[in-house]
Write a protein that holds these residues in place. Structure first.
Motif: not given
Length: 157
Positions: A11-12, A81-84, A101-108
């Protein structure tokens, strides 16, 4: 790639998904296809300013002059969903990476990086050409072509 091996997904991301990230999507998809490679490729923006719109005409024109067709692409905003779903989430500049990174779950978080980390350029970021002229769009395309080649080389090692 064998049918049993999962398809790599990329994903760009830029701010509005109107110039840089759709250009990266189109260029990378074109280069991957030329090499006979199958990836899941998409682009999105950290903001939804242009949801549903085609990429900026200036981006399309500069890309078309080099053999890339961006006309089928539509702008959209990054979703949870993109982060997963994506293996690589590549921001065009440091602000995009911070927003992701602010929007993304830490594990991703490890999936998120600067796209130009794959380039052989003197730039760290793909500059936003939106308020500039044709030369800015050509520079963006130069940087994206370089980083796309580097990313393809890294993914096919």
């Amino acid at each position: 790639m064998s049918e049993n091996k999962p398809v790599t997904s990329v994903l760009f991301v830029c701010l509005g998904n109107i110039c840089r990230s759709p250009t990266a999507e189109g260029v990378f998809a074109h280069k991957a296809k030329d090499l006979g490679l199958n990836f899941k490729i998409d682009s999105a923006g950290t903001a939804g300013y242009h949801d549903g719109a085609a990429p900026d005409k200036r981006s399309q024109d500069v890309a078309k002059a080099r053999g890339y067709n961006l006309s089928r692409l539509k702008c959209r905003k990054v979703t949870e969903q993109d982060f997963h779903e994506f293996d690589y989430i590549l921001g065009m500049d440091a602000a995009n990476v911070r927003d992701l990174k602010r929007k993304c779950p830490e594990e991703h978080h490890a999936k998120i990086q600067l796209f130009l980390d794959y380039a052989n350029a003197e730039f760290d970021e793909v500059p936003d050409p939106y308020y500039g002229g044709k030369r800015g769009f050509e520079l963006v395309l130069d940087l994206i072509e370089d980083a796309s080649d580097g990313l393809l080389k890294s993914l096919t090692k």
